[in-house]
Motif scaffolding. Sequence first.
Motif, PDB file in Angstrom:
ATOM      1  N   ASP A 115      78.374  43.403  33.175  1.00  0.00           N
ATOM      2  CA  ASP A 115      78.016  42.623  34.356  1.00  0.00           C
ATOM      3  C   ASP A 115      77.555  41.222  33.963  1.00  0.00           C
ATOM      4  OD1 ASP A 115      77.575  42.231  37.161  1.00  0.00           O
ATOM      5  OD2 ASP A 115      75.451  42.698  36.875  1.00  0.00           O
ATOM      6  N   THR A 116      76.931  41.100  32.817  1.00  0.00           N
ATOM      7  CA  THR A 116      76.506  39.783  32.325  1.00  0.00           C
ATOM      8  C   THR A 116      77.718  38.902  32.052  1.00  0.00           C
ATOM      9  OG1 THR A 116      74.471  40.669  31.363  1.00  0.00           O
ATOM     10  CG2 THR A 116      75.310  38.596  30.440  1.00  0.00           C
ATOM     11  N   ALA A 117      78.695  39.430  31.319  1.00  0.00           N
ATOM     12  CA  ALA A 117      79.907  38.647  31.041  1.00  0.00           C
ATOM     13  C   ALA A 117      80.593  38.273  32.349  1.00  0.00           C
ATOM     14  CB  ALA A 117      80.845  39.432  30.134  1.00  0.00           C
ATOM     15  N   PHE A 118      80.661  39.213  33.279  1.00  0.00           N
ATOM     16  CA  PHE A 118      81.237  38.979  34.607  1.00  0.00           C
ATOM     17  C   PHE A 118      80.505  37.841  35.321  1.00  0.00           C
ATOM     18  CE2 PHE A 118      80.909  40.900  39.110  1.00  0.00           C
ATOM     19  CZ  PHE A 118      81.986  40.190  39.604  1.00  0.00           C
ATOM     20  N   ALA A 119      79.190  37.900  35.365  1.00  0.00           N
ATOM     21  CA  ALA A 119      78.398  36.886  36.069  1.00  0.00           C
ATOM     22  C   ALA A 119      78.616  35.489  35.499  1.00  0.00           C
ATOM     23  CB  ALA A 119      76.915  37.250  36.009  1.00  0.00           C
ATOM     24  N   TYR A 120      78.628  35.381  34.188  1.00  0.00           N
ATOM     25  CA  TYR A 120      78.792  34.064  33.575  1.00  0.00           C
ATOM     26  C   TYR A 120      80.215  33.549  33.774  1.00  0.00           C
ATOM     27  CZ  TYR A 120      74.085  33.880  31.760  1.00  0.00           C
ATOM     28  OH  TYR A 120      72.715  33.798  31.677  1.00  0.00           O
ATOM     29  N   ALA A 121      81.207  34.436  33.709  1.00  0.00           N
ATOM     30  CA  ALA A 121      82.604  34.024  33.917  1.00  0.00           C
ATOM     31  C   ALA A 121      82.819  33.499  35.327  1.00  0.00           C
ATOM     32  CB  ALA A 121      83.553  35.182  33.635  1.00  0.00           C
ATOM     33  N   CYS A 122      82.312  34.214  36.323  1.00  0.00           N
ATOM     34  CA  CYS A 122      82.619  33.806  37.699  1.00  0.00           C
ATOM     35  C   CYS A 122      81.741  32.657  38.179  1.00  0.00           C
ATOM     36  CB  CYS A 122      82.604  34.988  38.662  1.00  0.00           C
ATOM     37  SG  CYS A 122      81.066  35.846  38.883  1.00  0.00           S
ATOM     38  N   ASN A 123      80.640  32.359  37.486  1.00  0.00           N
ATOM     39  CA  ASN A 123      79.809  31.213  37.859  1.00  0.00           C
ATOM     40  C   ASN A 123      80.169  29.947  37.094  1.00  0.00           C
ATOM     41  OD1 ASN A 123      77.447  31.687  39.854  1.00  0.00           O
ATOM     42  ND2 ASN A 123      77.662  33.598  38.719  1.00  0.00           N
ATOM     43  N   ALA A 124      81.101  30.028  36.159  1.00  0.00           N
ATOM     44  CA  ALA A 124      81.417  28.919  35.268  1.00  0.00           C
ATOM     45  C   ALA A 124      81.973  27.687  35.972  1.00  0.00           C
ATOM     46  CB  ALA A 124      82.402  29.380  34.189  1.00  0.00           C
ATOM     47  N   TYR A 125      82.327  27.835  37.241  1.00  0.00           N
ATOM     48  CA  TYR A 125      82.857  26.698  38.000  1.00  0.00           C
ATOM     49  C   TYR A 125      81.761  25.895  38.695  1.00  0.00           C
ATOM     50  CZ  TYR A 125      87.230  29.254  37.400  1.00  0.00           C
ATOM     51  OH  TYR A 125      88.315  29.924  36.869  1.00  0.00           O
ATOM     52  N   ASP A 126      80.501  26.273  38.505  1.00  0.00           N
ATOM     53  CA  ASP A 126      79.342  25.626  39.130  1.00  0.00           C
ATOM     54  C   ASP A 126      79.321  25.802  40.644  1.00  0.00           C
ATOM     55  OD1 ASP A 126      76.885  24.324  39.227  1.00  0.00           O
ATOM     56  OD2 ASP A 126      77.799  22.342  39.425  1.00  0.00           O
ATOM     57  N   GLU A 127      79.671  27.005  41.087  1.00  0.00           N
ATOM     58  CA  GLU A 127      79.476  27.405  42.471  1.00  0.00           C
ATOM     59  C   GLU A 127      78.810  28.771  42.417  1.00  0.00           C
ATOM     60  OE1 GLU A 127      82.807  25.698  45.341  1.00  0.00           O
ATOM     61  OE2 GLU A 127      83.624  27.073  43.849  1.00  0.00           O
ATOM     62  N   LEU A 128      77.659  28.886  43.064  1.00  0.00           N
ATOM     63  CA  LEU A 128      76.908  30.129  43.023  1.00  0.00           C
ATOM     64  C   LEU A 128      77.793  31.287  43.462  1.00  0.00           C
ATOM     65  CD1 LEU A 128      74.182  31.553  42.632  1.00  0.00           C
ATOM     66  CD2 LEU A 128      73.770  31.179  45.052  1.00  0.00           C
ATOM     67  N   THR A 129      77.969  32.249  42.565  1.00  0.00           N
ATOM     68  CA  THR A 129      78.857  33.386  42.800  1.00  0.00           C
ATOM     69  C   THR A 129      78.119  34.661  42.445  1.00  0.00           C
ATOM     70  OG1 THR A 129      80.754  31.984  42.274  1.00  0.00           O
ATOM     71  CG2 THR A 129      81.110  34.349  42.223  1.00  0.00           C
ATOM     72  N   VAL A 130      78.229  35.645  43.321  1.00  0.00           N
ATOM     73  CA  VAL A 130      77.548  36.923  43.133  1.00  0.00           C
ATOM     74  C   VAL A 130      78.577  38.051  43.127  1.00  0.00           C
ATOM     75  CG1 VAL A 130      75.374  36.123  44.146  1.00  0.00           C
ATOM     76  CG2 VAL A 130      77.122  37.169  45.613  1.00  0.00           C
ATOM     77  N   ALA A 131      78.157  39.192  42.633  1.00  0.00           N
ATOM     78  CA  ALA A 131      79.020  40.367  42.644  1.00  0.00           C
ATOM     79  C   ALA A 131      79.073  40.932  44.053  1.00  0.00           C
ATOM     80  CB  ALA A 131      78.485  41.420  41.682  1.00  0.00           C
ATOM     81  N   SER A 132      80.262  41.285  44.501  1.00  0.00           N
ATOM     82  CA  SER A 132      80.397  42.004  45.760  1.00  0.00           C
ATOM     83  C   SER A 132      80.703  43.478  45.489  1.00  0.00           C
ATOM     84  CB  SER A 132      81.480  41.382  46.643  1.00  0.00           C
ATOM     85  OG  SER A 132      82.743  41.470  46.038  1.00  0.00           O
ATOM     86  N   GLY A 133      80.946  43.805  44.244  1.00  0.00           N
ATOM     87  CA  GLY A 133      81.156  45.186  43.841  1.00  0.00           C
ATOM     88  C   GLY A 133      81.758  45.259  42.455  1.00  0.00           C
ATOM     89  N   PHE A 134      81.680  46.444  41.875  1.00  0.00           N
ATOM     90  CA  PHE A 134      82.334  46.656  40.585  1.00  0.00           C
ATOM     91  C   PHE A 134      82.566  48.141  40.376  1.00  0.00           C
ATOM     92  CE2 PHE A 134      77.810  46.639  39.304  1.00  0.00           C
ATOM     93  CZ  PHE A 134      77.724  47.796  38.542  1.00  0.00           C
ATOM     94  N   ALA A 135      83.466  48.428  39.465  1.00  0.00           N
ATOM     95  CA  ALA A 135      83.742  49.797  39.032  1.00  0.00           C
ATOM     96  C   ALA A 135      83.819  49.783  37.512  1.00  0.00           C
ATOM     97  CB  ALA A 135      85.060  50.291  39.616  1.00  0.00           C
ATOM     98  N   MET A 136      83.398  50.879  36.907  1.00  0.00           N
ATOM     99  CA  MET A 136      83.397  50.923  35.451  1.00  0.00           C
ATOM    100  C   MET A 136      83.828  52.297  34.969  1.00  0.00           C
ATOM    101  SD  MET A 136      80.425  49.794  32.833  1.00  0.00           S
ATOM    102  CE  MET A 136      79.690  51.281  32.236  1.00  0.00           C
ATOM    103  N   GLU A 137      84.578  52.294  33.895  1.00  0.00           N
ATOM    104  CA  GLU A 137      84.989  53.518  33.219  1.00  0.00           C
ATOM    105  C   GLU A 137      84.419  53.487  31.808  1.00  0.00           C
ATOM    106  OE1 GLU A 137      86.672  55.871  34.830  1.00  0.00           O
ATOM    107  OE2 GLU A 137      86.906  54.587  36.595  1.00  0.00           O
ATOM    108  N   LEU A 138      83.776  54.571  31.394  1.00  0.00           N
ATOM    109  CA  LEU A 138      83.264  54.699  30.032  1.00  0.00           C
ATOM    110  C   LEU A 138      84.253  55.529  29.226  1.00  0.00           C
ATOM    111  CD1 LEU A 138      79.589  55.420  31.018  1.00  0.00           C
ATOM    112  CD2 LEU A 138      80.402  53.369  29.851  1.00  0.00           C
ATOM    113  N   PHE A 139      84.630  55.029  28.062  1.00  0.00           N
ATOM    114  CA  PHE A 139      85.630  55.696  27.239  1.00  0.00           C
ATOM    115  C   PHE A 139      85.061  56.348  25.986  1.00  0.00           C
ATOM    116  CE2 PHE A 139      88.122  52.053  29.104  1.00  0.00           C
ATOM    117  CZ  PHE A 139      88.726  52.826  30.097  1.00  0.00           C
ATOM    118  N   ALA A 140      84.026  55.753  25.427  1.00  0.00           N
ATOM    119  CA  ALA A 140      83.463  56.260  24.171  1.00  0.00           C
ATOM    120  C   ALA A 140      81.978  55.945  24.132  1.00  0.00           C
ATOM    121  CB  ALA A 140      84.171  55.619  22.976  1.00  0.00           C
ATOM    122  N   PRO A 141      81.207  56.750  23.409  1.00  0.00           N
ATOM    123  CA  PRO A 141      79.773  56.470  23.297  1.00  0.00           C
ATOM    124  C   PRO A 141      79.511  55.341  22.307  1.00  0.00           C
ATOM    125  CG  PRO A 141      80.320  58.386  21.980  1.00  0.00           C
ATOM    126  CD  PRO A 141      81.581  57.979  22.701  1.00  0.00           C
TER     127      PRO A 141
END
Length: 154
Positions: free
Chosen positions: A68-94
């Motif tokens: 979520d951190t990488a996501f937040a920084y990527a989508c805010n990189a254009y200098d427009e306040l951007t928030v998550a509207s949702g996400f899904a995650m799959e865990l593959f390995a410990p």
Amino acid sequence: MSDSAAAAQQIAEQVRAQMLAHDTVLRTLGITVDAIGPGSARASMTVRADMLNGFAICHGGLVATLADTAFAYACNAYDELTVASGFAMELFAPSHEGDVLTAQANELNKSGRTGVYDIEVRNQRGQRIAAFRGRSYTMKGRPVIGGSPVTRGT
């Protein structure tokens, strides 16, 4: 690099500095934002003993926080306040104590006020730990750079 690409990269770097100045979660967890660019970011974290669950593996919520951190920084990189509207995650390995996890976010699509980002989390051996897809919502006219931490999210 073209002048417009260099300007976009400079804005992304300024956004990273502004966000890091107010991001206490990253300091608490030891997450670093290693790279940023328009629509992309890379964050990393070393798994500590206090991040382990009852099975001695990194808590899935902390893997999600890294992605979520990488996501937040990527989508805010254009200098427009951007928030998550949702996400899904799959865990593959410990992941285990001492593992270094890296989350790479890349913009899949940005149209109007919404965006879709794919984030892949790997360990130091290159093993895929998780896949995260985030959906974003941009608040047009609300810059990140120079915004106050109180008014940015309201």
